[in-house]
Write an enzyme that holds these catalytic residues in place. Sequence first.
Site, PDB file in Angstrom:
ATOM      1  N   CYS A  90       0.837  -1.205   0.000  1.00 19.75           N
ATOM      2  CA  CYS A  90       0.000   0.000   0.000  1.00 19.75           C
ATOM      3  C   CYS A  90       0.878   1.264   0.000  1.00 19.75           C
ATOM      4  O   CYS A  90       1.605   1.512  -0.947  1.00 19.75           O
ATOM      5  CB  CYS A  90      -0.996  -0.042   1.158  1.00 19.75           C
ATOM      6  SG  CYS A  90      -2.318   1.183   1.015  1.00 19.75           S
ATOM      7  N   HIS A 118      -3.788  -4.943   0.052  1.00 13.66           N
ATOM      8  CA  HIS A 118      -3.303  -5.470   1.330  1.00 13.66           C
ATOM      9  C   HIS A 118      -3.345  -6.996   1.290  1.00 13.66           C
ATOM     10  O   HIS A 118      -4.412  -7.581   1.527  1.00 13.66           O
ATOM     11  CB  HIS A 118      -4.163  -4.952   2.483  1.00 13.66           C
ATOM     12  CG  HIS A 118      -3.942  -3.507   2.768  1.00 13.66           C
ATOM     13  ND1 HIS A 118      -2.944  -3.059   3.608  1.00 13.66           N
ATOM     14  CD2 HIS A 118      -4.563  -2.408   2.293  1.00 13.66           C
ATOM     15  CE1 HIS A 118      -2.976  -1.738   3.647  1.00 13.66           C
ATOM     16  NE2 HIS A 118      -3.943  -1.321   2.860  1.00 13.66           N
ATOM     17  N   GLU A 130      -2.331  -8.998   3.419  1.00  9.61           N
ATOM     18  CA  GLU A 130      -2.659  -9.499   4.761  1.00  9.61           C
ATOM     19  C   GLU A 130      -4.161  -9.492   5.030  1.00  9.61           C
ATOM     20  O   GLU A 130      -4.627 -10.087   6.001  1.00  9.61           O
ATOM     21  CB  GLU A 130      -1.905  -8.691   5.827  1.00  9.61           C
ATOM     22  CG  GLU A 130      -2.431  -7.304   6.125  1.00  9.61           C
ATOM     23  CD  GLU A 130      -2.027  -6.220   5.140  1.00  9.61           C
ATOM     24  OE1 GLU A 130      -2.292  -5.051   5.426  1.00  9.61           O
ATOM     25  OE2 GLU A 130      -1.429  -6.547   4.081  1.00  9.61           O
TER      26      GLU A 130
END
Length: 196
Positions: free
Chosen positions: A77, A177, A179
């Site tokens: 990001c 993202h 994650e």
Amino acid sequence: MKLVIIKYNAGNIQSVLYALERIGREAVVTDDAAQIVAADKVIFPGVGEASTAMEYLRERGLDAVIKGVRQPVLGICLGMQLMCSYSEENDTTCLGIFEEKVRKFSGEGGLKVPQIGWNNIYDLRSPLFEGVADKSYCYFVHGYYAALGEQTIARTGYGETFSSALHRDNFYGVQFHPEKSAQAGERILRNFIDLI
């Protein structure tokens, strides 16, 4: 294997740590240059604002450290945006690892800015995406985007088509993202860890 997450004044470090735990990996969170340079893999996360983040990195000499790293680095990001040459966010000169410039979404056609939510990534061209299907959905939160260029390894459309991932030498960046991107994101993190 020693995994390091670069500590600076940007969010989402905890969620990256949790994602790594889910795939059986531990990471050290540090702003210590020696630890960063000695790591096998480096993750450069980020949620925040470009100019204050760059100021923080420069004050601590981390800008030079990041540019000098020879092992694989993954920017996430804002981390990816800071690896570009320039950001329109508060007229910020960035690290210049990637040649692309970071621009603000126009919001034309009634598109909400920032883009928040799931969008697909396509035209995947990197070992980073091994086993990830073209047009897989990943999770985005951003009001700025990296333009397309020679270092683009994945694209996404949101009003305009932009670089959802970049690659140059040992440096990789993803706008989304991983994650928070379910199975596709998990696979991308595993692929990054497995990069030689």
